[in-house]
Design a protein around this motif. Structure first.
Motif, PDB file in Angstrom:
ATOM      1  N   MET B   1      33.396  33.380  43.365  1.00  0.00           N
ATOM      2  CA  MET B   1      33.091  34.759  42.933  1.00  0.00           C
ATOM      3  C   MET B   1      32.711  34.777  41.461  1.00  0.00           C
ATOM      4  N   PHE B   2      31.814  35.713  41.136  1.00  0.00           N
ATOM      5  CA  PHE B   2      31.317  35.790  39.764  1.00  0.00           C
ATOM      6  C   PHE B   2      31.553  37.181  39.191  1.00  0.00           C
ATOM      7  N   CYS B   3      31.714  37.239  37.885  1.00  0.00           N
ATOM      8  CA  CYS B   3      31.981  38.500  37.199  1.00  0.00           C
ATOM      9  C   CYS B   3      30.724  39.363  37.239  1.00  0.00           C
ATOM     10  N   TYR B   4      30.910  40.671  37.540  1.00  0.00           N
ATOM     11  CA  TYR B   4      29.776  41.588  37.609  1.00  0.00           C
ATOM     12  C   TYR B   4      29.218  41.893  36.211  1.00  0.00           C
ATOM     13  N   ASN B   5      30.061  41.662  35.186  1.00  0.00           N
ATOM     14  CA  ASN B   5      29.709  42.045  33.818  1.00  0.00           C
ATOM     15  C   ASN B   5      28.946  40.942  33.091  1.00  0.00           C
ATOM     16  N   CYS B   6      29.521  39.721  33.142  1.00  0.00           N
ATOM     17  CA  CYS B   6      28.908  38.629  32.382  1.00  0.00           C
ATOM     18  C   CYS B   6      28.426  37.481  33.273  1.00  0.00           C
ATOM     19  N   GLY B   7      28.757  37.515  34.541  1.00  0.00           N
ATOM     20  CA  GLY B   7      28.303  36.471  35.465  1.00  0.00           C
ATOM     21  C   GLY B   7      29.133  35.216  35.445  1.00  0.00           C
ATOM     22  N   ALA B   8      30.221  35.207  34.714  1.00  0.00           N
ATOM     23  CA  ALA B   8      31.070  34.014  34.636  1.00  0.00           C
ATOM     24  C   ALA B   8      31.857  33.854  35.932  1.00  0.00           C
ATOM     25  N   GLN B   9      32.197  32.617  36.248  1.00  0.00           N
ATOM     26  CA  GLN B   9      32.967  32.378  37.472  1.00  0.00           C
ATOM     27  C   GLN B   9      34.391  32.901  37.286  1.00  0.00           C
ATOM     28  N   LEU B  10      34.866  33.628  38.310  1.00  0.00           N
ATOM     29  CA  LEU B  10      36.194  34.220  38.215  1.00  0.00           C
ATOM     30  C   LEU B  10      37.254  33.212  38.663  1.00  0.00           C
ATOM     31  N   ASP B  11      38.455  33.424  38.121  1.00  0.00           N
ATOM     32  CA  ASP B  11      39.580  32.608  38.581  1.00  0.00           C
ATOM     33  C   ASP B  11      40.519  33.509  39.389  1.00  0.00           C
ATOM     34  N   SER B  12      41.760  33.092  39.517  1.00  0.00           N
ATOM     35  CA  SER B  12      42.682  33.840  40.378  1.00  0.00           C
ATOM     36  C   SER B  12      43.254  35.086  39.689  1.00  0.00           C
ATOM     37  N   THR B  13      42.985  35.242  38.403  1.00  0.00           N
ATOM     38  CA  THR B  13      43.545  36.414  37.689  1.00  0.00           C
ATOM     39  C   THR B  13      42.715  37.661  37.958  1.00  0.00           C
ATOM     40  N   ASP B  14      43.246  38.805  37.561  1.00  0.00           N
ATOM     41  CA  ASP B  14      42.570  40.078  37.806  1.00  0.00           C
ATOM     42  C   ASP B  14      41.587  40.469  36.705  1.00  0.00           C
ATOM     43  N   THR B  15      41.430  39.603  35.706  1.00  0.00           N
ATOM     44  CA  THR B  15      40.451  39.880  34.658  1.00  0.00           C
ATOM     45  C   THR B  15      39.511  38.689  34.530  1.00  0.00           C
ATOM     46  N   CYS B  16      38.321  38.965  34.005  1.00  0.00           N
ATOM     47  CA  CYS B  16      37.340  37.894  33.842  1.00  0.00           C
ATOM     48  C   CYS B  16      37.792  36.963  32.717  1.00  0.00           C
ATOM     49  N   PRO B  17      37.769  35.646  32.924  1.00  0.00           N
ATOM     50  CA  PRO B  17      38.214  34.727  31.863  1.00  0.00           C
ATOM     51  C   PRO B  17      37.278  34.736  30.662  1.00  0.00           C
ATOM     52  N   ASN B  18      36.058  35.274  30.853  1.00  0.00           N
ATOM     53  CA  ASN B  18      35.067  35.249  29.779  1.00  0.00           C
ATOM     54  C   ASN B  18      35.053  36.575  29.005  1.00  0.00           C
ATOM     55  N   GLU B  20      36.924  39.410  29.953  1.00  0.00           N
ATOM     56  CA  GLU B  20      38.176  40.155  30.206  1.00  0.00           C
ATOM     57  C   GLU B  20      37.941  41.511  30.884  1.00  0.00           C
ATOM     58  N   ALA B  21      36.870  41.645  31.610  1.00  0.00           N
ATOM     59  CA  ALA B  21      36.647  42.885  32.376  1.00  0.00           C
ATOM     60  C   ALA B  21      37.595  42.894  33.580  1.00  0.00           C
ATOM     61  N   ASP B  22      37.968  44.103  33.989  1.00  0.00           N
ATOM     62  CA  ASP B  22      38.860  44.252  35.149  1.00  0.00           C
ATOM     63  C   ASP B  22      38.046  43.983  36.414  1.00  0.00           C
ATOM     64  N   VAL B  23      38.427  42.955  37.108  1.00  0.00           N
ATOM     65  CA  VAL B  23      37.618  42.533  38.271  1.00  0.00           C
ATOM     66  C   VAL B  23      38.371  42.693  39.592  1.00  0.00           C
ATOM     67  N   ARG B  24      39.439  43.448  39.602  1.00  0.00           N
ATOM     68  CA  ARG B  24      40.218  43.593  40.847  1.00  0.00           C
ATOM     69  C   ARG B  24      39.377  44.211  41.960  1.00  0.00           C
ATOM     70  N   VAL B  25      38.712  45.293  41.598  1.00  0.00           N
ATOM     71  CA  VAL B  25      37.922  46.003  42.606  1.00  0.00           C
ATOM     72  C   VAL B  25      36.760  45.127  43.083  1.00  0.00           C
ATOM     73  N   ILE B  26      36.155  44.428  42.129  1.00  0.00           N
ATOM     74  CA  ILE B  26      35.027  43.548  42.481  1.00  0.00           C
ATOM     75  C   ILE B  26      35.486  42.483  43.459  1.00  0.00           C
ATOM     76  N   LYS B  27      36.667  41.930  43.202  1.00  0.00           N
ATOM     77  CA  LYS B  27      37.179  40.880  44.096  1.00  0.00           C
ATOM     78  C   LYS B  27      37.427  41.446  45.490  1.00  0.00           C
TER      79      LYS B  27
END
Lengths: 45, 272
Positions: B1-18, B20-27
């Motif tokens: 899965m990739f972040c909708y904001n910056c395109g960085a690959q997401l990890d298991s946390t609820d925020t983007c590692p790059n 820090e956008a909230d990605v819970r809903v995206i996931k």
């Protein structure tokens, strides 16, 4: 009992190869992600 | 899965590692899209292609970047004889995700065969012409045209269904059933196919035209032999051998009579 005319209305013409290009360009590609991004942008404003 | 904001690959946390956008809903959205893809794949594997299309389209409404869902949707369309829809999906897939995309290979295989593309286009034009004939009330022409369409593209499910509908209108339930079985072979559990089959079964059970079953109170028997429908008298006896013998005996009797009356002279017709 099947109504022929009613059933016939359900059949739409198939897209021809010449129409494919326009169909692709005019397709609405909005998905939930896009809607969510829009909502987040609106909320940040 | 990739972040909708910056395109960085997401990890298991609820925020983007790059970013820090909230990605819970995206996931969650991507998870729903993947689940729908899995459902579509399972349905496609058991040939429930109509069901697979519904799931895959919904999967793409959640996440248009789901490459597997889009490519599978193209494959399902292709299997159902809707090749232009298939090509459209693969073109979109390739434009959204150009790298390491199987859609490139699918497109290359089809586009490299110009003869196939031309034949495909002609089949589509004929099908559309058939629809026009139906709407104009020229059902005979429609049947003739549609027979050519399904012979060139037997996997075109809606072509088989429309031909079945025309046969049902003409009360040729046996022929309709044959088309519907061909459609069901490609796409099991298609609602239109099931509905038409039910209609045919009801009429064939009631002894409709062309039922192929023996009717006790009718003088003819109808059955299928390959692509032909045979209608023969109910009481049909093959006695050609007996008739041949009788003919020979009659011929011999006539010959003897000729000999008696023409060759053997009477006493009054002597040489004096």
């Amino acid at each position: 009992m099947i109504d022929f005319e009613e059933e016939l209305k359900k059949y739409k013409p198939s897209m021809e190869i010449e129409e494919a290009e326009d169909a692709i360009y005019n397709r609405d590609m909005t998905d939930m992600m896009d809607i969510l991004q829009e909502m987040m942008k609106e909320s940040k404003k | 899965m990739f972040c909708y904001n910056c395109g960085a690959q997401l990890d298991s946390t609820d925020t983007c590692p790059n970013c820090e956008a909230d990605v819970r809903v995206i996931k969650k959205i991507q998870a729903v899209s993947n689940r729908l893809y899995n459902d579509g794949l399972a349905k496609a594997k058991v040939r429930n292609l109509s069901g697979a299309i519904d799931d895959l389209k919904l999967s793409l409404r959640y996440n248009k970047m789901n490459m597997d869902a889009r490519n599978l949707l193209g494959l399902v369309y292709f299997e159902m004889g809707e090749a232009v829809d298939a090509l459209s999906e693969w073109v979109i897939s390739k434009s959204l995700i150009p790298d390491d995309n199987p859609a490139s290979e699918y497109l290359r295989k089809i586009q490299s065969n110009n003869v196939y593309l031309e034949k495909l286009n002609q089949t589509i034009k004929k099908f559309n012409q058939t629809l026009l004939y139906c709407r104009q009330g020229n059902e005979d022409l429609a049947v003739i045209q549609l027979k050519k369409v399904v012979s060139e593209n037997p996997k075109l499910v809606k072509g088989q269904q429309l031909l079945a509908l025309l046969y049902i209108k003409e009360e040729k339930y046996d022929l309709a059933k044959k088309c519907l079985k061909a459609a069901a072979k490609v796409d099991k559990n298609n609602i239109t196919t099931m509905t038409y089959l039910q209609e045919c079964s009801e009429h064939l059970k009631d002894g409709g035209k062309g039922s192929g079953k023996e009717k006790g109170d009718k003088d003819t028997v109808t059955y299928e032999s390959g692509n032909d429908i045979i209608i023969r008298p109910r009481r049909f006896k093959d006695n050609t051998t007996l008739m041949s013998v009788v003919n020979i005996l009659v011929g011999a009797a006539i010959g003897i009579a000729v000999v008696c009356f023409l060759v053997i002279r009477s006493p009054s017709a002597g040489p004096e």
